[in-house]
Enzyme design. Structure first.
Site, short mmCIF file in Angstrom:
data_model
loop_
_atom_site.label_atom_id
_atom_site.label_comp_id
_atom_site.label_asym_id
_atom_site.label_seq_id
_atom_site.Cartn_x
_atom_site.Cartn_y
_atom_site.Cartn_z
N GLY A 1 0.74 -1.19 0.04
CA GLY A 1 -0.01 0.03 -0.01
C GLY A 1 0.90 1.34 0.04
O GLY A 1 0.41 2.39 -0.65
N GLU B 1 4.24 4.03 5.95
CA GLU B 1 2.84 3.24 5.83
C GLU B 1 1.95 4.32 4.99
O GLU B 1 2.04 5.19 5.19
CB GLU B 1 2.43 2.89 7.18
CG GLU B 1 2.89 1.32 7.44
CD GLU B 1 2.12 0.22 6.59
OE1 GLU B 1 1.37 0.67 5.66
OE2 GLU B 1 2.31 -0.84 7.23
N ASP B 2 1.03 3.62 4.40
CA ASP B 2 -0.09 4.00 4.04
C ASP B 2 -1.32 4.45 4.95
O ASP B 2 -1.80 5.37 5.21
CB ASP B 2 -0.81 3.47 2.75
CG ASP B 2 -0.89 2.04 3.12
OD1 ASP B 2 -0.36 1.37 3.82
OD2 ASP B 2 -1.94 1.35 2.29
N ASP C 1 -4.18 1.30 11.10
CA ASP C 1 -5.63 1.16 11.37
C ASP C 1 -5.77 0.34 12.74
O ASP C 1 -5.73 1.12 13.77
CB ASP C 1 -6.19 0.10 10.34
CG ASP C 1 -7.50 -0.50 10.15
OD1 ASP C 1 -8.26 -0.01 11.25
OD2 ASP C 1 -8.18 -0.57 9.28
N LYS D 1 -6.40 5.92 11.10
CA LYS D 1 -7.82 5.43 11.84
C LYS D 1 -7.55 5.30 13.27
O LYS D 1 -8.01 4.27 13.74
CB LYS D 1 -8.40 4.36 11.12
CG LYS D 1 -8.94 4.54 9.84
CD LYS D 1 -9.71 3.41 9.33
CE LYS D 1 -10.27 3.64 7.60
NZ LYS D 1 -10.62 2.22 7.37
N VAL E 1 -11.63 3.62 2.31
CA VAL E 1 -10.70 4.62 1.53
C VAL E 1 -9.97 3.39 0.62
O VAL E 1 -9.40 2.65 0.87
CB VAL E 1 -9.84 5.44 2.16
CG1 VAL E 1 -10.82 6.56 2.74
CG2 VAL E 1 -9.16 4.88 3.30
N ASP F 1 -5.90 -0.39 -1.60
CA ASP F 1 -6.67 -1.00 -2.63
C ASP F 1 -7.86 -1.60 -1.69
O ASP F 1 -7.96 -1.30 -0.77
CB ASP F 1 -5.83 -2.31 -2.75
CG ASP F 1 -5.68 -3.50 -1.60
OD1 ASP F 1 -5.52 -3.09 -0.35
OD2 ASP F 1 -6.13 -4.51 -1.47
N ARG G 1 -5.54 0.72 -6.55
CA ARG G 1 -4.23 1.33 -5.92
C ARG G 1 -3.72 2.38 -6.81
O ARG G 1 -2.92 3.28 -6.58
CB ARG G 1 -3.12 0.32 -6.01
CG ARG G 1 -3.44 -0.65 -5.02
CD ARG G 1 -2.13 -1.69 -4.66
NE ARG G 1 -2.33 -2.70 -4.06
CZ ARG G 1 -2.37 -3.17 -2.71
NH1 ARG G 1 -2.08 -2.08 -2.10
NH2 ARG G 1 -2.47 -4.29 -2.10
C1 PRP Z 1 -2.52 -2.02 5.45
C2 PRP Z 1 -1.51 -1.23 5.69
C3 PRP Z 1 -0.92 -1.72 6.91
C4 PRP Z 1 -1.98 -2.51 7.69
C5 PRP Z 1 -2.43 -1.42 8.67
O1 PRP Z 1 -1.96 -3.22 4.78
O2 PRP Z 1 -0.46 -1.00 4.55
O3 PRP Z 1 0.40 -2.41 6.77
O4 PRP Z 1 -2.94 -2.83 6.81
O5 PRP Z 1 -3.44 -2.08 9.46
P1 PRP Z 1 -3.52 -2.55 10.97
O6 PRP Z 1 -3.10 -1.39 11.46
O7 PRP Z 1 -4.89 -2.98 11.25
O8 PRP Z 1 -2.50 -3.44 11.06
P2 PRP Z 1 -2.73 -4.37 3.81
O9 PRP Z 1 -3.08 -5.60 4.94
O10 PRP Z 1 -4.01 -3.91 3.46
O11 PRP Z 1 -1.95 -4.70 2.74
P3 PRP Z 1 -1.29 -3.76 1.48
O12 PRP Z 1 -0.35 -2.80 2.11
O13 PRP Z 1 -0.70 -4.77 0.55
O14 PRP Z 1 -2.42 -3.23 0.85
#
Ligand code: PRP
Length: 183
Positions: free
Chosen positions: A47, A102-103, A106, A134, A156, A162, A168
């Site tokens: 991401g 990081e993107d 959460d 978030k 989002v 994604d 993406r």
């Molecule tokens: C997203 C984001 C973080 C994680 C955050 O990655 O890039 O790594 O989720 O979530 P959390 O705080 O609940 O742990 P994702 O698993 O969507 O993978 P991607 O980056 O390949 O889209």
């Protein structure tokens, strides 16, 4: 400019211009904090690749980059807390000033775990930079140094984020229409 994927977006949350401005502001903060240093920016795939690409090009300091990929065990949109390193860093980070990029932050499960792993490798310092946060979703504490935008629990996509690996490549961040993920 219109994008074919626009039709799946309920509304634009952050336009290309807003993203460009905020990324620049974060870059200025990093420049101030790392004067005389050479930070290593670690992008957590997948991401963060778009944010990372814009951020490093906005940072007016010598810096290096590396990449790692993690995946959380368990299905669904909420991460389980169990994290697996799918691709590790190419270089050692001992003695380095690391910025994890990081993107989105959460639940905090991924970053809580990842930061512990990286900390155990004895970097000189380690900080986290995320484009989106978030806070209402947090279940694990994570220390956050650079945050682009704090947002409610919207679904989002775009600018690297994604849904089912799509969207993406949208140049802005938008809220996905519920009919897309409820299908
Ligand atoms: C997203 C984001 C973080 C994680 C955050 O990655 O890039 O790594 O989720 O979530 P959390 O705080 O609940 O742990 P994702 O698993 O969507 O993978 P991607 O980056 O390949 O889209």
């Amino acid at each position: 400019m219109e994008h074919m994927l626009d039709r799946d977006i309920e509304r634009v949350l952050f336009s290309q211009e807003e993203l460009r401005c905020r990324v620049g502001e974060i870059a200025r903060e990093i420049e101030r904090d790392y004067q005389g240093k050479e930070p290593l920016l670690v992008s957590v795939l997948r991401g963060s690749f778009v944010f990372m690409a814009d951020l490093v090009r906005s940072i007016n300091l010598p810096c290096t980059v590396d990449f790692m990929a993690v995946s959380s065990y368990g299905a669904g949109t909420a991460s389980s807390g169990q994290v697996k390193i799918v691709k590790d860093l190419s270089e050692h980070i001992e003695g380095k000033d690391v910025i994890v990029v990081e993107d989105i932050l959460d639940s905090g499960n991924t970053l809580n775990y990842l930061l512990k792993i990286l900390q155990a490798r004895h970097p000189a310092s380690i900080r986290l930079c995320t484009l989106l946060d978030k806070p209402s979703r947090r279940v694990k504490p994570v220390e956050l140094h650079y945050s682009g935008f704090s947002i409610p629990d919207y679904f989002v996509v775009g600018y690297g984020l994604d849904f089912a690996e799509r969207y993406r490549n949208l140049p802005y961040i938008g809220v996905l229409k519920p009919c897309v993920y409820e299908e």
